[in-house]
Write a protein that holds these residues in place. Structure first.
Motif, mmCIF file in Angstrom:
data_model
loop_
_atom_site.group_PDB
_atom_site.id
_atom_site.type_symbol
_atom_site.label_atom_id
_atom_site.label_comp_id
_atom_site.label_asym_id
_atom_site.label_seq_id
_atom_site.Cartn_x
_atom_site.Cartn_y
_atom_site.Cartn_z
ATOM 1 N N TYR A 329 1.827 -40.767 4.335
ATOM 2 C CA TYR A 329 2.459 -39.451 4.298
ATOM 3 C C TYR A 329 1.496 -38.304 4.004
ATOM 4 N N ASN A 330 0.357 -38.632 3.394
ATOM 5 C CA ASN A 330 -0.474 -37.551 2.858
ATOM 6 C C ASN A 330 -1.874 -37.440 3.464
ATOM 7 N N SER A 331 -2.151 -38.205 4.489
ATOM 8 C CA SER A 331 -3.534 -38.237 4.988
ATOM 9 C C SER A 331 -4.012 -36.886 5.524
ATOM 10 N N ARG A 332 -3.057 -36.010 5.833
ATOM 11 C CA ARG A 332 -3.441 -34.683 6.336
ATOM 12 C C ARG A 332 -4.287 -33.909 5.320
ATOM 13 N N SER A 333 -4.150 -34.246 4.055
ATOM 14 C CA SER A 333 -4.937 -33.533 3.033
ATOM 15 C C SER A 333 -6.319 -34.162 2.839
ATOM 16 N N ILE A 334 -6.593 -35.233 3.603
ATOM 17 C CA ILE A 334 -7.864 -35.964 3.471
ATOM 18 C C ILE A 334 -8.722 -35.812 4.739
ATOM 19 N N TYR A 335 -8.157 -36.238 5.885
ATOM 20 C CA TYR A 335 -8.932 -36.153 7.133
ATOM 21 C C TYR A 335 -9.192 -34.688 7.489
ATOM 22 N N GLY A 349 -5.059 -29.693 -13.978
ATOM 23 C CA GLY A 349 -4.277 -30.839 -13.498
ATOM 24 C C GLY A 349 -4.135 -30.907 -11.990
ATOM 25 N N CYS A 350 -4.835 -30.042 -11.261
ATOM 26 C CA CYS A 350 -4.717 -30.043 -9.793
ATOM 27 C C CYS A 350 -6.085 -30.236 -9.141
ATOM 28 N N ARG A 351 -6.072 -30.731 -7.925
ATOM 29 C CA ARG A 351 -7.287 -30.752 -7.104
ATOM 30 C C ARG A 351 -6.930 -30.140 -5.749
ATOM 31 N N PHE A 352 -7.834 -29.287 -5.262
ATOM 32 C CA PHE A 352 -7.624 -28.661 -3.956
ATOM 33 C C PHE A 352 -8.489 -29.332 -2.890
ATOM 34 N N THR A 353 -7.933 -29.454 -1.700
ATOM 35 C CA THR A 353 -8.771 -29.640 -0.515
ATOM 36 C C THR A 353 -8.321 -28.579 0.485
ATOM 37 N N GLN A 354 -9.137 -28.359 1.506
ATOM 38 C CA GLN A 354 -8.767 -27.363 2.508
ATOM 39 C C GLN A 354 -9.149 -27.881 3.877
ATOM 40 N N SER A 355 -8.309 -27.597 4.863
ATOM 41 C CA SER A 355 -8.628 -28.079 6.205
ATOM 42 C C SER A 355 -9.880 -27.371 6.714
ATOM 43 N N ASN A 356 -10.622 -28.072 7.570
ATOM 44 C CA ASN A 356 -11.868 -27.493 8.082
ATOM 45 C C ASN A 356 -11.661 -26.169 8.806
ATOM 46 N N ASP A 357 -10.485 -26.008 9.434
ATOM 47 C CA ASP A 357 -10.229 -24.733 10.118
ATOM 48 C C ASP A 357 -9.776 -23.650 9.134
ATOM 49 N N GLU A 358 -9.732 -24.004 7.851
ATOM 50 C CA GLU A 358 -9.427 -23.074 6.756
ATOM 51 C C GLU A 358 -7.970 -22.628 6.709
ATOM 52 N N LYS A 359 -7.137 -23.156 7.598
ATOM 53 C CA LYS A 359 -5.771 -22.617 7.675
ATOM 54 C C LYS A 359 -4.839 -23.188 6.607
ATOM 55 N N ARG A 360 -5.181 -24.390 6.110
ATOM 56 C CA ARG A 360 -4.261 -25.009 5.153
ATOM 57 C C ARG A 360 -4.969 -25.403 3.868
ATOM 58 N N LEU A 361 -4.288 -25.134 2.782
ATOM 59 C CA LEU A 361 -4.801 -25.509 1.470
ATOM 60 C C LEU A 361 -3.905 -26.634 0.946
ATOM 61 N N TYR A 362 -4.519 -27.659 0.386
ATOM 62 C CA TYR A 362 -3.735 -28.782 -0.146
ATOM 63 C C TYR A 362 -3.888 -28.857 -1.654
ATOM 64 N N VAL A 426 6.246 -40.088 -5.428
ATOM 65 C CA VAL A 426 4.938 -40.197 -4.784
ATOM 66 C C VAL A 426 3.953 -40.195 -5.941
ATOM 67 N N ILE A 427 2.984 -41.081 -5.936
ATOM 68 C CA ILE A 427 2.117 -41.178 -7.128
ATOM 69 C C ILE A 427 1.408 -39.850 -7.378
ATOM 70 N N ILE A 428 0.853 -39.272 -6.333
ATOM 71 C CA ILE A 428 0.275 -37.934 -6.465
ATOM 72 C C ILE A 428 0.859 -37.055 -5.358
ATOM 73 N N PRO A 429 1.846 -36.213 -5.716
ATOM 74 C CA PRO A 429 2.432 -35.335 -4.698
ATOM 75 C C PRO A 429 1.418 -34.277 -4.258
ATOM 76 N N VAL A 430 1.578 -33.854 -3.006
ATOM 77 C CA VAL A 430 0.674 -32.848 -2.448
ATOM 78 C C VAL A 430 1.493 -31.669 -1.919
ATOM 79 N N ILE A 431 1.078 -30.466 -2.253
ATOM 80 C CA ILE A 431 1.699 -29.263 -1.687
ATOM 81 C C ILE A 431 0.814 -28.784 -0.548
ATOM 82 N N GLU A 432 1.425 -28.622 0.594
ATOM 83 C CA GLU A 432 0.679 -28.106 1.752
ATOM 84 C C GLU A 432 0.972 -26.607 1.856
#
Ligand code: GLC
Length: 436
Positions: A329-335, A349-362, A426-432
């Protein structure tokens, strides 16, 4: 495009930094003693005794296709397999030694089966190749060699010629990079030229002993674009922090540039199958390792140590399932994601990732904040927000400080995301977050 620029390297790391998650596989004779892959050195096991493992190695339940399927289900996009570990036993049919799987009850080339099966699942294929070799007759003794404290250690070692061993490595690397089609990663392991030695005639080993420049040039001539690690002691494509969590993006210590990096981690501390090891990491830790690594611009190479019969034991299966369930369910925040742009600072208590195109913050919620998540600095930047696992909308407010109940963050441009009081299952929920 993300503003982070990593150092230029000779190999092609473009796919690598998108794929982010791989499977390390440590499999060899050491899976029989089942108490660490270094056992021959740790217990200074004699040749005669270690030969028993060669004599009785019989991976009758090995099914490479099953491993490949599990790796894929777990969200892994590539793998690195031990073609030879420090014990010197070859998991492939080498013309340069008899100490190989084809001369055991296995009776077949295990590397070939690995390559075929993983490639068929669409995974990229890597080889781990140990620079250290505790079986080769020309490998001089040193502080980690199993024969280091033998009464006749000096006699055993004195006529050994490491240049012959370096040639043996070139021959085997030629076999590995010629006979199995396209190989994506070559993972050499490891150098210790500065290590303190118990005897003055002993010597640590490093790039000069391996003739690393030649070895690398050879590998590159056979497989242009291949990714090579830095453990020959010559910087190549990737840095490989082992068994610890870097706290920031790993840099090249010589130039200060951001490096392409890959953390390697174990489920339980041992790389090879360890029957009695019981300190297995929790599901939270497993997921946190992956997320935190990507949030710092790195990859995770997660290890499995199959049993000597060739299957992944129930503990390893359970651990892989943690990744499979979450990644489904959450691979979009990884790949295709990396460290968030500097303007986005993750709150407690949070960790951010961001899509390479910069459009989405996780936003990964390691600590579930109950009803509200306060995000200083994000007001005005967010177009839409949802939970990633079910695509359900998350409402948010953009207010000036002082609006909410006491104790809230005093910050300009505070954005507050409203969350259900109860953490979703979900063990670690993600906000997109879809950025404006
Ligand atoms: C170390 C160990 C080894 C393991 C490797 C994985 O260098 O010697 O057993 O294969 O790290 O990173």
């Amino acid at each position: 495009m993300s503003s982070y620029k990593t150092q230029k390297t000779p190999g092609n790391t473009e796919w690598f930094v998108k794929d982010r998650f791989g499977m390390f596989i440590h499999w060899g004779l050491y899976s029989m003693p089942a108490r660490h892959e270094w056992i021959k050195s740790m217990e200074k096991i004699s040749e005669e005794k270690y030969d028993k493992y060669f004599k009785y190695f019989d991976p009758d339940m090995f099914d490479a296709k099953e491993w490949a399927k599990k790796a894929k289900e777990s969200g892994m996009k590539y793998a690195v397999f031990t073609t030879k570990h420090h014990e010197g036993f070859c998991m492939f049919d080498s013309a340069y030694t008899d100490y190989k799987c084809t001369n055991t009850a296995a009776g077949r080339d295990l590397v070939r089966e690995y390559v075929d099966a993983f490639r068929a699942e669409g995974l990229k294929v890597g080889f781990y190749y140990s620079l250290i070799d505790w079986h080769h007759p020309e490998f001089p003794l040193d502080h980690i060699h199993p024969r280091r404290s033998d009464a006749n250690a000096y006699e055993i070692s004195k006529d050994r010629d490491i240049t012959k061993y370096a040639e043996y490595m070139r021959n085997q690397v030629t076999e590995l990079l010629t006979n199995y089609g396209k190989i994506d990663i070559l993972w050499f392991d490891f150098s210790y030229s500065g290590a303190v030695q118990p005897q003055s005639w002993m010597k640590g080993k490093g790039k000069d002993d391996w003739e690393a420049e030649k070895l690398i040039a050879l590998a590159r001539s056979l497989q242009p674009g291949i990714i090579i690690d830095n453990r020959t002691e010559i910087d190549q494509d990737i840095r490989t922090p082992e068994q610890y969590q870097p706290q920031e993006w790993v840099r090249n210590p010589n130039t200060g540039e951001l490096a392409v990096w890959e953390a390697c981690q174990t489920f339980s501390g041992s790389w090879g199958y360890h029957r009695d090891e019981s300190t297995w990491k929790s599901p939270e830790m497993l997921l946190q390792m992956l997320i935190t690594t990507v949030s710092l611009g790195g990859n995770l190479l997660m290890n499995v140590g199959p049993t000597s019969r060739g299957y992944l034991d129930h503990r390893a299966e359970k651990a892989l399932k943690v990744y499979a369930d979450w990644m489904k369910y959450n691979s979009r925040s990884i790949y295709n994601c990396t460290m968030a742009e500097p303007e986005f600072k993750a709150p407690f208590g949070c960790r951010f990732t961001q899509s390479n195109d910069e459009k989405r913050l996780y936003i990964h919620l390691f600590d579930y904040p109950y009803s509200f998540l306060e995000l200083p600095g994000l007001a005005g930047k967010v177009d839409y927000a949802q939970f990633l696992h079910d695509g359900s909308e998350l409402l948010f407010l953009e207010k000036s400080p002082g609006h909410f109940s006491e104790g809230q963050t005093q910050s300009e441009n505070l954005l507050v995301i409203k969350l259900p009081h109860v953490k979703p299952d979900v063990i670690i929920p993600v906000i997109e977050v879809f950025l404006k």
